[in-house]
Each structure stands twice: as C-alpha cells, then as structure tokens.
Design an enzyme around this catalytic site. Structure first.
Site, short mmCIF file in Angstrom:
data_model
loop_
_atom_site.label_atom_id
_atom_site.label_comp_id
_atom_site.label_asym_id
_atom_site.label_seq_id
_atom_site.Cartn_x
_atom_site.Cartn_y
_atom_site.Cartn_z
N ARG A 196 0.83 -1.22 0.00
CA ARG A 196 0.00 0.00 0.00
C ARG A 196 0.86 1.26 0.00
O ARG A 196 0.50 2.26 0.61
CB ARG A 196 -0.94 0.03 1.22
CG ARG A 196 -1.97 -1.08 1.21
CD ARG A 196 -3.24 -0.67 1.94
NE ARG A 196 -4.12 -1.82 2.08
CZ ARG A 196 -4.59 -2.28 3.22
NH1 ARG A 196 -4.31 -1.68 4.36
NH2 ARG A 196 -5.37 -3.33 3.25
N ARG B 81 -3.45 6.42 0.73
CA ARG B 81 -4.10 7.61 1.29
C ARG B 81 -3.26 8.34 2.33
O ARG B 81 -3.66 9.39 2.80
CB ARG B 81 -5.45 7.21 1.91
CG ARG B 81 -6.47 6.76 0.88
CD ARG B 81 -7.67 6.10 1.53
NE ARG B 81 -7.29 4.86 2.21
CZ ARG B 81 -8.14 4.13 2.93
NH1 ARG B 81 -9.38 4.52 3.09
NH2 ARG B 81 -7.73 3.02 3.51
N ARG C 45 -7.03 11.27 -6.24
CA ARG C 45 -8.18 10.38 -6.15
C ARG C 45 -9.48 11.11 -5.87
O ARG C 45 -10.57 10.58 -6.12
CB ARG C 45 -7.94 9.34 -5.03
CG ARG C 45 -7.18 8.11 -5.46
CD ARG C 45 -8.06 6.96 -5.89
NE ARG C 45 -8.95 6.48 -4.85
CZ ARG C 45 -10.25 6.61 -4.87
NH1 ARG C 45 -10.84 7.24 -5.86
NH2 ARG C 45 -11.00 6.14 -3.90
N ASP D 231 -6.57 -3.01 -7.75
CA ASP D 231 -7.25 -3.64 -6.62
C ASP D 231 -7.47 -5.11 -6.94
O ASP D 231 -7.65 -5.48 -8.10
CB ASP D 231 -8.60 -2.96 -6.37
CG ASP D 231 -9.17 -3.33 -5.01
OD1 ASP D 231 -9.93 -4.32 -4.94
OD2 ASP D 231 -8.82 -2.67 -4.01
N TYR E 201 -14.70 -12.48 -0.53
CA TYR E 201 -15.44 -11.25 -0.87
C TYR E 201 -16.69 -11.56 -1.68
O TYR E 201 -17.75 -10.97 -1.47
CB TYR E 201 -14.54 -10.30 -1.67
CG TYR E 201 -13.53 -9.57 -0.83
CD1 TYR E 201 -13.92 -8.53 0.01
CD2 TYR E 201 -12.18 -9.91 -0.86
CE1 TYR E 201 -12.99 -7.84 0.79
CE2 TYR E 201 -11.25 -9.23 -0.10
CZ TYR E 201 -11.66 -8.20 0.72
OH TYR E 201 -10.75 -7.52 1.49
#
Length: 367
Positions: A37, A41, A50, A86, A164
């Site tokens: 990562r 962010r 973004r 992703d 998921y």
C-alpha cells in the site's frame, strides 16, 4: 541491450535491479525495500489525485493508476514500484458488481448465495480481455518509471477473492465463506477453479504488459486453520504459480520472480515455501528467525515490520528496523511492512523506515 538504453521489450533499461536480485536469491549490496500500500491515502498528493473519482473509475484509468504508482517513488528511494489497482477487479471482470463504499470498503450488492449463482459468472477465459485497462496502466507506468526500479504486478489469491464474492464485503469471521467450504465443498472447489482459471492469464498478461515481478495476496489465510488451508487455499496457490510459469514460457516471456503473501498463514510457512514461489512474504506476527528456520535457505523472505511501528518516533523506527534486519540477515531478504500502510501514517516516518533499511543493511554488509 540495444544502444539506445531500451531493454528487450522496448522499455527503458533497468538501473536498479536490487529488488529482483534479492527475489531471485542473488547477492545484493544492501537490502531492498518497498511497502505494501505504498501508493495510498497516507500521501496528500494521493488524496488530491483520487478526490474527484470513484475508486474503481480510478482503477480503470491507466493515467491515474500510473500517477498513483509513481507518487511514492518521487518521495522515497524505494527499490520497487507496485502498480496501483485492486484485487477485486477480477470478480468484477467475472461479471459481479462491486462498489467501494466510503468508510466501509468494498461491497457486492449481489454476493454469491447459492450454488447456482456460479452459473451467472462470466467465462474465466474472457477475464484478461476485460482487464485490458490494468495492462495499459502497467505498460504506461513501466515506460514512465524510466528504468528507475522494477514494477510489481499483483492479484488476490482464489480463497481471498472467494471470501469477498460470498460475504459481499469484508468480514471479521468469514462465516459465510467458510460455511460454503463445509456445506458446499464441491461448489467451493468449482468457484476456486474458476478464479484460478481467471488469474493465470491475468498474471501472464501483466508480465506481457511489463510487470517484472508478481505478488499473490492471500490476505484472508488467517481465517482458515491448517486443514481448510491445505484443502481450499494451498492447492490453488500452487496451481497459480505453476501455470503462470508455464504460461510465461509458452508466450516466450522471460520468467519473473513470484511472491506469495499469506497473511496470518504462519501455520503453513513450510508448505508456502515449497509452493513454487521465489519469495514468501511474512506478516508482523511471525518472528524472522522462526520463519527462516521453517522455510530454509531456498526462498527469499519479505517483510515484516508491524505497520503500526511507523507511529513510533523516527529514532525508534531506526532501532526496530535494525533489529529486524539483524534477525533476517543480509541476504535472500526484501524489507517490507507486515501488512499495508494505514491512511493516517506520517509520510516522513515512511521515509525514515526506508532510509533506516538502506543505511543499516549497508552497515551489516560491511561487517
């Protein structure tokens, strides 16, 4: 290499191959480092890039993915870049709807509930063509990297993707996905095979597009005990490695090192070390020396500083890195965090981590 500084695929020649050499188990002058990562962010420039876009629209924009991949490299002397994307683009390409809910994470409005829901999934053979935008992002990024460091491609492993698709999002217990394993073992294997069939051409396609290494994320390994892991995760992890390597050879592409990261899968370290990957990634709950004893000297280890250690002072980060490098030893090792960076981390502390790895590993080499 041609005289114009371009490599065999017409990409700029690689200037820093330390990460690749460590991955292949060759000697390095210092310990290479990157962060899971790392495009994220915690960087204000990431939030600016973004801000205007829906998450998956960003994933579908090669230009945006390239920019986000390069941002951390402008700040830190990292030894590898990892393409911004992703793991859930694969279920999307199989025809499932996925949205990213702010503050909650990914959500599948119509998760897999019954065995017959598998019939609605697209043919895994079309997945790679559906994901052409990832390949475009990789090619663009590889060109813009200008050979500074290698570019890593990645995907989620079959079991993690299945969780998921069945849970419909994140879960603390994975009870619905595990219910499938116990109540519908045949259907579970069918789904895991579909995912494997989708992942193989997707990963081969990433290398054809310019990825120089591949990481498979089995992020939900820890929800399985040794028995379920051996039955429903490991065979597919092995299969992906074997078939991707065969696929690269068939396509006339040079082999790339492959990394398996099975979070909380410490009970399967020996099996993972023999699953056909050059590198085994470790989360922060594993003691480096224990890991090395279990996997032997035949694979490279990657990891595994607790991401939360980056909340500590820069001096303390330096001490923790020193301890970690001492424990792993200077060779067959890639420094990383034991999971991804969190959004509230101070970029300066990320820089302190990267610098400490480079500084201390050079000292280790001299002694």
């Amino acid at each position: 290499m041609e005289a114009n500084g371009l490599g065999p695929q017409g990409f700029p020649e690689l200037k820093n191959d330390t990460f690749l050499r460590a991955a292949w188990g060759e000697e390095t002058d210092y310990t290479p480092v990157w962060c899971m990562r790392q495009a994220g962010r915690y960087l204000p420039e990431f939030r600016e890039t973004r801000a205007a876009q829906d998450f998956f629209s960003t994933c579908r924009s090669p230009e945006a993915c390239c920019e986000l991949t390069l941002q951390p490299l402008r700040r830190f002397p990292l030894d590898a870049a990892i393409i911004f994307s992703d793991i859930l683009v694969v279920p999307q390409a199989l025809g499932m709807e996925v949205t990213m809910v702010p503050g909650k994470g990914p959500s599948f409005p119509e998760p897999l509930r019954e065995e017959r829901d598998l019939e609605h999934l697209r043919d895994p053979a079309v997945v790679a063509s559906e994901l052409d935008y990832v390949f475009q992002a990789i090619t663009l990024t590889r060109q813009r990297l200008a050979g500074r460091v290698p570019l890593i491609g990645f995907a989620g492993a079959p079991w993690t993707l299945m969780t998921y698709m069945v849970e419909g999002g994140g879960s603390s217990t994975m009870a619905q996905a595990k219910r499938w394993l116990y109540q519908r073992p045949q259907a579970s294997h069918q789904l895991l095979r579909i995912l494997t069939d989708a992942l193989v051409p997707y990963l081969v396609g990433q290398v054809a597009a310019g990825a120089q290494a591949l990481q498979l994320f089995e992020s939900h390994a820890g929800h399985l005990g040794p028995q379920l892991f051996t039955k429903f995760a490991l065979p597919y992890i092995r299969d992906v490695a074997k078939r991707v390597k065969a696929g690269l050879q068939e396509a006339g592409l040079a082999p790339v090192p492959m990394i398996i990261f099975a979070k909380d899968g410490h009970f399967a370290l020996q099996e993972l070390a023999q699953a056909g990957y050059e590198v085994v990634g470790l989360d922060w709950t594993v003691a480096p020396k224990t890991a090395r004893e279990r996997v032997g000297k035949m694979v490279t280890l990657q990891g595994n500083l607790d991401p939360c250690a980056l909340y500590a002072s820069k001096e303390e980060i330096g001490r923790l890195v020193q301890q970690m490098l001492d424990d792993f030893g200077p060779q067959r090792y890639i420094a990383n965090l034991g999971h991804g960076l969190y959004p509230d981390m101070d970029p300066e502390h990320v820089g302190a981590f990267v610098d400490a790895v480079h500084r201390h590993s050079r000292l280790l080499q001299q002694n």
